[in-house]
Design a protein around this motif. Sequence first.
Motif, PDB file in Angstrom:
ATOM      1  N   TYR A   1       0.714   4.067  -2.789  1.00  0.00           N
ATOM      2  CA  TYR A   1       0.320   5.394  -2.344  1.00  0.00           C
ATOM      3  C   TYR A   1       1.338   6.438  -2.804  1.00  0.00           C
ATOM      4  O   TYR A   1       0.974   7.486  -3.345  1.00  0.00           O
ATOM      5  CB  TYR A   1       0.204   5.400  -0.818  1.00  0.00           C
ATOM      6  CG  TYR A   1      -0.088   6.745  -0.229  1.00  0.00           C
ATOM      7  CD1 TYR A   1       0.947   7.524   0.273  1.00  0.00           C
ATOM      8  CD2 TYR A   1      -1.376   7.244  -0.157  1.00  0.00           C
ATOM      9  CE1 TYR A   1       0.694   8.772   0.814  1.00  0.00           C
ATOM     10  CE2 TYR A   1      -1.635   8.480   0.390  1.00  0.00           C
ATOM     11  CZ  TYR A   1      -0.606   9.241   0.861  1.00  0.00           C
ATOM     12  OH  TYR A   1      -0.852  10.474   1.381  1.00  0.00           O
TER      13      TYR A   1
ATOM     14  N   PHE B   1       0.829  -1.204   0.000  1.00  0.00           N
ATOM     15  CA  PHE B   1       0.000   0.000   0.000  1.00  0.00           C
ATOM     16  C   PHE B   1       0.860   1.249   0.000  1.00  0.00           C
ATOM     17  O   PHE B   1       0.586   2.201  -0.744  1.00  0.00           O
ATOM     18  CB  PHE B   1      -0.938   0.009   1.217  1.00  0.00           C
ATOM     19  CG  PHE B   1      -1.705   1.304   1.315  1.00  0.00           C
ATOM     20  CD1 PHE B   1      -2.732   1.575   0.420  1.00  0.00           C
ATOM     21  CD2 PHE B   1      -1.390   2.253   2.264  1.00  0.00           C
ATOM     22  CE1 PHE B   1      -3.435   2.767   0.484  1.00  0.00           C
ATOM     23  CE2 PHE B   1      -2.094   3.445   2.329  1.00  0.00           C
ATOM     24  CZ  PHE B   1      -3.115   3.702   1.449  1.00  0.00           C
ATOM     25  N   ARG B   2       1.900   1.271   0.797  1.00  0.00           N
ATOM     26  CA  ARG B   2       2.746   2.462   0.880  1.00  0.00           C
ATOM     27  C   ARG B   2       3.421   2.755  -0.466  1.00  0.00           C
ATOM     28  O   ARG B   2       3.497   3.899  -0.889  1.00  0.00           O
ATOM     29  CB  ARG B   2       3.803   2.310   1.966  1.00  0.00           C
ATOM     30  CG  ARG B   2       4.627   3.568   2.127  1.00  0.00           C
ATOM     31  CD  ARG B   2       5.477   3.536   3.335  1.00  0.00           C
ATOM     32  NE  ARG B   2       4.609   3.721   4.490  1.00  0.00           N
ATOM     33  CZ  ARG B   2       4.962   3.460   5.721  1.00  0.00           C
ATOM     34  NH1 ARG B   2       6.154   2.997   5.979  1.00  0.00           N
ATOM     35  NH2 ARG B   2       4.132   3.659   6.717  1.00  0.00           N
TER      36      ARG B   2
ATOM     37  N   GLY C   1      -9.126  -0.341   3.836  1.00  0.00           N
ATOM     38  CA  GLY C   1      -8.160  -0.984   4.730  1.00  0.00           C
ATOM     39  C   GLY C   1      -8.579  -0.933   6.177  1.00  0.00           C
ATOM     40  O   GLY C   1      -8.321  -1.854   6.949  1.00  0.00           O
TER      41      GLY C   1
ATOM     42  N   ARG D   1      -7.650   3.292   1.263  1.00  0.00           N
ATOM     43  CA  ARG D   1      -7.239   3.370   2.680  1.00  0.00           C
ATOM     44  C   ARG D   1      -8.448   3.161   3.593  1.00  0.00           C
ATOM     45  O   ARG D   1      -8.371   2.482   4.609  1.00  0.00           O
ATOM     46  CB  ARG D   1      -6.564   4.717   2.953  1.00  0.00           C
ATOM     47  CG  ARG D   1      -6.244   4.963   4.411  1.00  0.00           C
ATOM     48  CD  ARG D   1      -5.224   3.949   4.914  1.00  0.00           C
ATOM     49  NE  ARG D   1      -4.840   4.259   6.268  1.00  0.00           N
ATOM     50  CZ  ARG D   1      -5.202   3.547   7.319  1.00  0.00           C
ATOM     51  NH1 ARG D   1      -5.951   2.488   7.162  1.00  0.00           N
ATOM     52  NH2 ARG D   1      -4.808   3.875   8.522  1.00  0.00           N
TER      53      ARG D   1
ATOM     54  N   THR E   1      -1.113  -0.995   7.355  1.00  0.00           N
ATOM     55  CA  THR E   1      -2.413  -0.415   7.632  1.00  0.00           C
ATOM     56  C   THR E   1      -3.525  -1.437   7.788  1.00  0.00           C
ATOM     57  O   THR E   1      -4.676  -1.098   7.692  1.00  0.00           O
ATOM     58  CB  THR E   1      -2.752   0.609   6.543  1.00  0.00           C
ATOM     59  OG1 THR E   1      -3.924   1.302   6.914  1.00  0.00           O
ATOM     60  CG2 THR E   1      -2.968  -0.054   5.209  1.00  0.00           C
TER      61      THR E   1
END
Length: 171
Positions: free
Chosen positions: A101, A97-98, A136, A133, A159
Amino acid sequence: KFLHLINHLKKSKAGGCGDSMSSKHRLTRSFRTLSVGVYLGDIGTCVHFALMSPGYLHILVGTLTSLLILVMLCVSIVAPEPIIRRLEKVGEYLFTFRGRYLMDLLIALYLFAMGTIGIIMACITLVLVFGIRFIGVKHPDAFAELFRHPDGMNEDDFTLDTYEQETGGDQ
């Protein structure tokens, strides 16, 4: 499509546990489909920007941003296989995810410089990232299906866990 996704979230929150497996798959499929649509719109915006006034910088920025978006499109749909294998070797971080993102944020920053259409598409791209997000937090199983857990990071960096899950509920 986005309103359909919001209605789906409301129904899955109100629904029972019996439909959770198919609900998770429908949710992840919806977000993958939305991601593909947004990325294709972003590429269209980049092509328009490059051809709008075909100067050196417009063509360069439009082309490089399109290539970046194509990479993220491949990451989002996890295909084609040869590209995915190569990306896994050099940039497995993109599948977290990071990583996504940060790449979407970079794409949005370039899109903000591409006129009115670019600003609109940048906002849509950022809304999609924040929507993922939100998923999540509300649906950690669906989130885990969309992204890989980053190796070498502690649980605070990922997350999947919400505050309620970590504290054991409302106290």
